[in-house]
Design an enzyme around this catalytic site. Structure first.
Site, PDB file in Angstrom:
ATOM      1  N   ASP A  35       0.862  -1.178   0.000  1.00 44.70           N
ATOM      2  CA  ASP A  35       0.000   0.000   0.000  1.00 44.70           C
ATOM      3  C   ASP A  35       0.901   1.231   0.000  1.00 44.70           C
ATOM      4  O   ASP A  35       2.005   1.184   0.565  1.00 44.70           O
ATOM      5  CB  ASP A  35      -0.910   0.006   1.242  1.00 44.70           C
ATOM      6  CG  ASP A  35      -2.095   0.956   1.068  1.00 44.70           C
ATOM      7  OD1 ASP A  35      -3.235   0.468   0.974  1.00 44.70           O
ATOM      8  OD2 ASP A  35      -1.880   2.190   1.015  1.00 44.70           O
ATOM      9  N   ILE A  55       2.299   0.429  -6.558  1.00 43.89           N
ATOM     10  CA  ILE A  55       2.231  -0.685  -7.511  1.00 43.89           C
ATOM     11  C   ILE A  55       2.885  -0.318  -8.840  1.00 43.89           C
ATOM     12  O   ILE A  55       3.074  -1.167  -9.691  1.00 43.89           O
ATOM     13  CB  ILE A  55       0.772  -1.147  -7.761  1.00 43.89           C
ATOM     14  CG1 ILE A  55      -0.113   0.045  -8.158  1.00 43.89           C
ATOM     15  CG2 ILE A  55       0.217  -1.863  -6.544  1.00 43.89           C
ATOM     16  CD1 ILE A  55      -1.480  -0.359  -8.680  1.00 43.89           C
ATOM     17  N   TYR A 154     -11.975   6.158 -14.840  1.00 45.31           N
ATOM     18  CA  TYR A 154     -11.957   4.981 -13.960  1.00 45.31           C
ATOM     19  C   TYR A 154     -12.689   3.800 -14.616  1.00 45.31           C
ATOM     20  O   TYR A 154     -12.199   2.673 -14.622  1.00 45.31           O
ATOM     21  CB  TYR A 154     -12.626   5.383 -12.642  1.00 45.31           C
ATOM     22  CG  TYR A 154     -12.916   4.282 -11.659  1.00 45.31           C
ATOM     23  CD1 TYR A 154     -11.903   3.683 -10.934  1.00 45.31           C
ATOM     24  CD2 TYR A 154     -14.237   3.894 -11.408  1.00 45.31           C
ATOM     25  CE1 TYR A 154     -12.186   2.691  -9.992  1.00 45.31           C
ATOM     26  CE2 TYR A 154     -14.533   2.919 -10.475  1.00 45.31           C
ATOM     27  CZ  TYR A 154     -13.505   2.318  -9.771  1.00 45.31           C
ATOM     28  OH  TYR A 154     -13.795   1.356  -8.855  1.00 45.31           O
TER      29      TYR A 154
HETATM   30  C1  AKB Z   1     -16.765   4.743  -7.219  1.00 43.29           C
HETATM   31  O1  AKB Z   1     -17.753   5.408  -6.882  1.00 43.29           O
HETATM   32  O2  AKB Z   1     -15.872   5.157  -7.959  1.00 43.29           O
HETATM   33  C2  AKB Z   1     -16.674   3.316  -6.723  1.00 43.29           C
HETATM   34  C3  AKB Z   1     -17.264   2.375  -7.708  1.00 43.29           C
HETATM   35  C4  AKB Z   1     -18.730   2.388  -7.957  1.00 43.29           C
HETATM   36  O3  AKB Z   1     -16.569   1.605  -8.269  1.00 43.29           O
HETATM   37  N1  AKB Z   1     -17.309   3.193  -5.462  1.00 43.29           N
END
Ligand code: AKB
Length: 339
Positions: A35, A55, A154
């Site tokens: 971590d 990482i 993401y």
């Molecule tokens: C986020 O809100 O980015 C996370 C997810 C839904 O993957 N909690």
């Protein structure tokens, strides 16, 4: 002699807390962690060795490889959806380059100790991108292969890493003289928003639910950043941890996919507020919509079809919406802040 262990990355985060406690209680295999921040002392006591670093640091991964026979990786380290929108290239470095490093690390571990490495990867409902609210409300539970058009960095990172994992598991260096795939046994769950009684998330967009609950328990006011009618799937953290453990223990022959949806309950933000107020009648929760973050949540499905996880490896969450509040969240959070 190198020792056989389980490696958890991002171990100090929300999922890591529950997972470390569970693995330490089971005591079947020692746990090592990686971590960027040192673990809380209570967690650190439960693990055999703690590496502090990133990482993205390949030399650190080399050190781990030289000292330990890693048989299972829980790769939890990630920058979540809201944070990733502010620093997309850093998100890519951590979420994608970091995952590639861990997949390559696992391939080399398996080559060196001669057994497949089980690679557990938490993906997310952020891997989906519904085009508009009308579609979101119309389509109902979404299947794994539909609407794979995320609108966040993401979500793009998670979807791509799911594919990278599938590549390592099934096609890695497919033109080499000797077959090399199958050494990384990649297994992935697409988590809904997770709600923990023990920790508050940071940097996510599903955070409004846990933030509302924890603020009420602390007696603090909370302005919710999404509309009351906003609906996405959520899950209580113990069920999230159980799901990772169940999938990692499932016989490989039973698995028909590498990435599985998981569903538990999907209340609207207004329904969450109602349940919070029932438990904490003085809760001061107002609505203050952040239209940009709302746009992200509106692109995530209202519900997901988790029939493949139920059929292939017996996924069966213990907590529905009411049980999650009454039997897990409220008793645990209440005593946490009463201290
Ligand atoms: C986020 O809100 O980015 C996370 C997810 C839904 O993957 N909690």
């Amino acid at each position: 002699m190198r020792k056989p262990v389980v490696l958890i990355t991002g171990a100090g985060g929300e999922i890591g807390h529950g997972l470390i406690a569970h693995l330490a209680r089971a005591g079947t295999q020692p746990v090592i962690t990686l971590d960027v921040n040192p673990l809380e002392p209570a967690l650190a006591r439960m693990v055999q060795r703690e590496f502090t670093g990133s990482i993205t640091d390949k030399s650190l991964l080399e050190r781990v490889l030289s000292e330990f026979e890693v048989e299972t990786v829980y790769h939890l380290a990630a920058l979540l959806s809201t944070r990733s929108e502010f620093t997309p290239t850093t998100a890519h470095q951590v979420n994608v380059d970091g995952t590639l490093n861990l997949l390559e690390f696992s391939q080399r571990e398996a080559e060196s100790h001669g057994r497949p490495v089980t690679f557990m990867y938490p993906s997310s409902i952020a891997a989906y991108g519904l085009p508009d609210l009308e579609t979101k409300r119309r389509v109902g539970p979404v299947k794994e292969d539909d609407y794979n058009t995320p609108s966040t960095m993401y979500g793009c990172n998670k979807l791509y890493c799911e594919q990278l994992g599938r590549y390592y598991a099934r096609f890695y260096k497919q033109l080499a003289a000797q077959p090399q795939s199958g050494r990384v046994d990649f297994r992935c769950v697409r988590f809904p928003g997770l709600i923990s009684a023990l920790t508050v998330p940071s940097g996510g967009t599903s955070d409004y639910a846990p933030e509302m609950i924890h603020a009420a328990a602390k007696g603090e006011p909370y302005a919710c950043f999404v509309r009351p009618d906003t609906r996405i799937p959520f899950m209580a953290m113990p069920d999230g941890v159980e799901a990772l453990l169940a999938l990692s223990a499932a016989p490989k022959a039973a698995l028909t996919r590498t990435a599985y949806n998981l569903a538990a309950f999907n209340p609207s933000a207004g329904e969450i507020r109602q349940e919070v107020v029932r438990a904490f009648p003085d809760a001061d929760i107002s609505w203050h919509t952040d239209t940009k973050r709302q746009g992200i949540v509106d692109s995530w499905p209202e519900d997901v079809d988790d029939s493949a996880a139920r059929r292939d490896w017996g996924f069966a969450p213990r907590f529905d919406f009411v049980k999650a509040f009454r039997d897990y969240l409220i008793p645990t959070i209440g005593s946490r802040y009463a201290k």
